[in-house]
Design a protein around this motif. Structure first.
Motif, PDB file in Angstrom:
ATOM      1  N   ILE A 230       0.900  -1.275  -0.121  1.00 40.04           N
ATOM      2  CA  ILE A 230       0.171   0.120  -0.128  1.00 40.04           C
ATOM      3  C   ILE A 230       1.061   1.235  -0.209  1.00 40.04           C
ATOM      4  N   GLU A 231       2.033   1.245   0.559  1.00 37.15           N
ATOM      5  CA  GLU A 231       2.854   2.323   0.723  1.00 37.15           C
ATOM      6  C   GLU A 231       3.503   2.742  -0.219  1.00 37.15           C
ATOM      7  N   THR A 232       4.163   1.903  -1.112  1.00 35.29           N
ATOM      8  CA  THR A 232       4.708   2.249  -2.381  1.00 35.29           C
ATOM      9  C   THR A 232       4.007   1.894  -3.481  1.00 35.29           C
ATOM     10  N   GLY A 233       2.899   1.133  -3.479  1.00 35.55           N
ATOM     11  CA  GLY A 233       2.187   0.793  -4.693  1.00 35.55           C
ATOM     12  C   GLY A 233       2.827  -0.160  -5.669  1.00 35.55           C
ATOM     13  N   ARG A 234       3.784  -0.827  -5.249  1.00 37.61           N
ATOM     14  CA  ARG A 234       4.410  -1.645  -5.784  1.00 37.61           C
ATOM     15  C   ARG A 234       3.840  -3.400  -5.806  1.00 37.61           C
ATOM     16  N   GLU A 235       3.971  -3.981  -6.885  1.00 41.45           N
ATOM     17  CA  GLU A 235       3.579  -5.519  -6.811  1.00 41.45           C
ATOM     18  C   GLU A 235       4.421  -6.187  -6.026  1.00 41.45           C
ATOM     19  N   VAL A 236       4.295  -6.819  -5.055  1.00 37.91           N
ATOM     20  CA  VAL A 236       4.934  -7.634  -4.064  1.00 37.91           C
ATOM     21  C   VAL A 236       5.085  -9.227  -4.549  1.00 37.91           C
TER      22      VAL A 236
END
Length: 748
Positions: free
Chosen positions: A462-468
């Motif tokens: 949520i914080e970075t918006g990156r796919e984990v």
């Protein structure tokens, strides 16, 4: 005779040779219902996060069976939650029957926080299994739930238990319609009110202030009683019919009137509270004290739903102060869009409103009743507030229509600061997003799909918006091999020539573009929502099956339905007969212009409940376009249906608009073929609504069909009704006599 009535005669000959609505089509339709089922693999749509860890579990369905998967986001791994073969052996021993590892019958699954045990329901047992060994033991027997109360039963204001104060020093209770308190230390009883009576009694549901020094109780002036009677013709436990009855208020009936009153415990004083700001009530609820016990608030929904207030009452003087004063010239959609969140310190609250013409979120100063700022804004709508994060001063929400040019009903997620700054998208792709958030709102699983796009699930930060990490990508190979064709997402301009109307087109699996196919629309224009499903492979199977008979089947959302602009929604106000028909007709005609095999001269429509009202209304108010309709359990006159739904859209007091929208009143205008289906035990929509329409049609000398299903409630008639619906459309749109049921439904 109108010229379009002559067209089917020349079409019949070619259809008889080519085949549509034949016994082969029926058999293929019946077979496809089973063939399409459970043919989508690796498409989980429910993810259960653990309480403390960045981990979740889900069920993965494949051709081999079900697998319970544990995903560890921190480690970026996925693996079976347990040894499925060992679990099957353990359950087989405990349940004394063979359990397959590929089809474990687990319900209400709870994985322990330490992941060392799992509890679930299987058959009638509540079980616990130690992991990883899968040592299982029965922890209890599941008691079948008792029969719940009727959904429309009135709230019992008298039948509450005594209420203990937060400090446990006092107990408040009702005696002889008045408020009393008893000291738990001395057992001494004090009377606090003297104005209660049988016709204006104090309810037993009282609310203490957090400091235990104040009490809110409210008087109730009872409203009207109305009973709906249903005749159960064929009860399973006796030969003779049984009369059933339900509490069932209808539009215009008198409602209870409530008046909150304040009591000061130390002085045993009753402080009157004026009802000048909440007299004409539809509902009064949500009594809440502030944490410091200085004030309490409650919500007031005015009769007619054009005024909605959040009111604050001073905890010493009883003075009433307006915090939120929501008003509308049409209606406030309290039943679908109401949202309120009070910040913990009680100084501010968040409130959803359509005052800008779009549903958005606003921050209020509670002391002044002034809007501090709009939290969201724009030509899109806030659909849901997911989480209010007071520590980070931000809100996570779900929205519709954020991307111009795309389907405005596709859900996206975003985050925004309390002051309306820092809006940041969490999802971006052209798909319908369904998110599942971790307990600490650090991660979320995004399940993205469309009606024509198989789902993909991924984890995002949520914080970075990156796919984990990826989770699953659907495989629809087996579904396609079974003959399934994806719906087409289609849009066309509505009645105003500017507004895009969105829906889907479903075609037969073996369609010949050289033929002409009648159109059948599944309709539901109830203003409380929109109805074309935006996710993949949901709710469309019955429409695919219907298409196999030789139809193009469509579904769309016209003006008057919800979750677009306020102006789009307001088309329904005091005008349910509109049902977006002008938009629907324009949309179908646009589809027929694009695809020459779509025959917009032969259009049928079916629906249930509000959709039943709409379907019958199609051949009553628009017989020049709709040729045949099947209306199930319809609310054909809004004065006969339940109060809350009808007054929300048709208004109060009851005026000429109710008759203007009534299928019963306008039955003499019927110009198409009509089949009415009703269950004799429908306690959602009064069956009298269908019967009164039938009576009006008979008196108007109109030909129609009526099917009453014994023992059935609010439904489309079950499998029997579905068969009748198929045959009706084949007969009246394909001009073919349907095959015998024993031929078209083999094995039935």
């Amino acid at each position: 005779m109108k010229s379009w009535l002559l067209i089917p005669a020349c079409i019949v000959l070619s259809l008889a040779a080519r085949g549509q609505g034949t016994v082969e089509d029926y058999r293929r339709a019946v077979a496809s219902h089973k063939a399409y089922r459970d043919k989508v693999w690796h498409a989980p749509d429910k993810f259960t996060w653990l309480e403390r860890d960045a981990a979740f579990w889900y069920i993965d369905q494949s051709a081999q069976g079900r697998t319970y998967i544990l995903a560890d986001v921190a480690k970026r791994t996925q693996k079976p939650m347990f040894d499925h073969a060992a679990m099957a052996r353990a359950l087989s021993a405990q349940l004394h029957k063979t359990i397959l590892a590929t089809n474990l019958p687990l319900k209400a699954v709870v994985l322990a926080a330490d992941k060392r045990s799992i509890t679930f329901e299987a058959d009638s047992a509540r079980m616990e299994c130690q992991l990883p060994a899968c040592r299982c033991a029965v922890k209890g027997v599941i008691t079948p739930p008792g029969k719940g109360g009727y959904w429309n039963d009135p709230f019992d204001e008298r039948n509450g238990k005594p209420v203990r104060s937060p400090d446990s020093a006092w107990v408040a209770f009702i005696r002889d319609d008045n408020v009393f308190i008893r000291s738990r230390k001395t057992q001494e009883i004090f009377r606090l009110s003297y104005d209660g009576s049988g016709g204006n009694f104090y309810a037993s549901h009282m609310t203490w202030s957090p400091d235990s020094k104040k009490l809110v109780a409210y008087t109730v002036r009872p409203g009207q009683e109305r009973t709906m009677y249903l005749l159960e013709s064929t009860p399973s436990d006796q030969l003779q019919p049984r009369l059933q009855q339900r509490h069932y208020l209808k539009p215009g009936d008198a409602l209870p009137h409530k008046r909150p009153q304040l009591f000061l415990i130390d002085s045993k004083k009753h402080v009157p509270v004026s009802d000048s700001l909440f007299r004409d009530q539809y509902a009064l609820e949500e009594i809440r004290w502030t944490r410091d016990s200085r004030y309490f608030t409650f919500e007031y929904n005015a009769r007619g739903h054009q005024v909605y207030r959040v009111l604050q009452v001073d905890g010493q003087t009883g003075r009433v102060h307006t915090v939120v004063d929501e008003r509308s010239d049409t209606f406030i959609d309290y039943s679908g869009k109401r949202f309120r969140h009070d910040l913990a310190d009680g100084t501010q609250l968040f409130w959803a409103s359509e005052r800008s013409g779009w549903n958005h979120l606003y921050r209020y100063d509670v002391a002044t009743g002034k809007v501090i700022n709009a939290v969201t804004s724009g030509h899109w709508v806030l659909r849901e507030v997911v989480h209010v994060d007071e520590a980070r001063q931000r809100i996570i929400f779900r929205a519709l229509g954020m991307d111009p040019g795309q389907d405005p009903y596709l859900a996206q997620y975003a985050v925004v600061n309390f002051d309306g700054t820092g809006l940041r998208r969490l999802t971006l792709s052209d798909a319908n997003h369904v998110a599942s958030f971790s307990k600490d709102y650090t991660y979320f699983v995004d399940h993205a799909s469309r009606a024509d796009l198989p789902p993909v699930s991924r984890v995002y930060d949520i914080e970075t918006g990156r796919e984990v990490m990826p989770v699953q990508q659907a495989d629809i190979t087996a579904l396609q091999q079974a003959g399934w064709r994806a719906p087409e997402v289609f849009s066309a301009k509505g009645r105003d020539g500017q507004t895009d109307i969105w829906g889907v087109i479903i075609r037969p699996s073996k369609m010949d573009e050289g033929r002409q196919y009648p159109v059948i629309e599944m309709i539901y224009a109830g203003p409380q929502d929109f109805y074309v499903n935006k996710s993949f492979n949901k709710d469309y199977m019955r429409l695919h099956v219907l298409a196999e008979l030789g139809f193009v089947v469509v579904q769309l959302d016209g003006m008057g339905t919800s979750w677009r602009s306020k102006a789009f929604h307001d088309v329904c106000w005091k005008n349910l007969k509109d049902a977006g028909f002008e938009d629907r007709i324009a949309w179908i005609q646009a589809a027929a212009k694009k695809y020459t095999y779509i025959d917009a001269r032969r259009v049928g429509v079916f629906g249930g409940s509000a959709g039943g009202q709409n379907a019958a209304g199609a051949v009553i108010f628009h017989p020049e376009f709709y040729r045949a309709a099947v209306a199930s359990c319809g609310c054909h006159d809004n004065r006969l249906d339940k109060m809350w739904w009808n007054e929300q859209w048709m208004g109060y007091p009851i005026g000429p608009q109710y008759a203007a929208s009534s299928n019963v009143v306008h039955a003499g205008k019927l110009g198409g073929k009509l089949l009415l289906i009703v269950g004799e035990l429908d306690d959602n929509v009064d069956p009298a609504s269908t019967y009164q329409l039938a009576d009006a049609l008979i008196k108007a000398n109109k030909d129609f069909e009526l099917v009453t299903v014994p023992g059935m409630g609010h439904s489309g008639g079950g499998e029997f009704g579905e068969r009748k619906r198929w045959d009706f459309f084949v007969r009246h749109l394909l001009q073919r006599e349907p095959p015998a049921w024993e031929d078209s439904y083999p094995g039935k």
